[in-house]
Motif scaffolding. Structure first.
Motif, short mmCIF file in Angstrom:
data_model
loop_
_atom_site.label_atom_id
_atom_site.label_comp_id
_atom_site.label_asym_id
_atom_site.label_seq_id
_atom_site.Cartn_x
_atom_site.Cartn_y
_atom_site.Cartn_z
N CYS A 1 0.84 -1.16 0.11
CA CYS A 1 -0.08 0.06 -0.01
C CYS A 1 0.94 1.23 -0.18
N THR A 2 2.06 1.34 0.88
CA THR A 2 2.78 2.32 0.75
C THR A 2 3.40 2.48 -0.56
N LEU A 3 3.73 1.66 -1.33
CA LEU A 3 4.38 1.75 -2.72
C LEU A 3 3.38 2.15 -3.67
N ALA A 4 2.17 1.79 -3.52
CA ALA A 4 1.37 2.21 -4.36
C ALA A 4 0.90 3.63 -4.28
N ASP A 5 0.71 4.02 -2.98
CA ASP A 5 0.60 5.70 -2.69
C ASP A 5 1.83 6.21 -3.24
#
Length: 61
Positions: free
Chosen positions: A33-37
């Motif tokens: 999720c952090t990478l997607a954001d």
């Protein structure tokens, strides 16, 4: 951007980040999720479930 810089931003070691990219280490859901954001995309795009780079709309909670 270099792997070292992105590892620093994500607060992981260079070895850990390089392992993610090489598929030697799985991503936690939180890290995905952090990478997607960070990349302004969806987790589905990162893991190859869609070719659509657009992120999903944020839901109201």
């Amino acid at each position: 951007m270099t792997q070292a810089k992105l590892a620093q931003i994500l607060h992981v070691s260079l070895y850990t980040y390089a392992s993610y990219e090489r598929g030697r280490r799985g991503l936690s859901l939180e890290m995905a999720c952090t990478l997607a954001d960070f990349y302004s995309t969806s987790v589905d795009y990162l893991i190859g479930r869609t070719d659509d780079r657009r992120p999903y709309p944020k839901s109201c909670r």
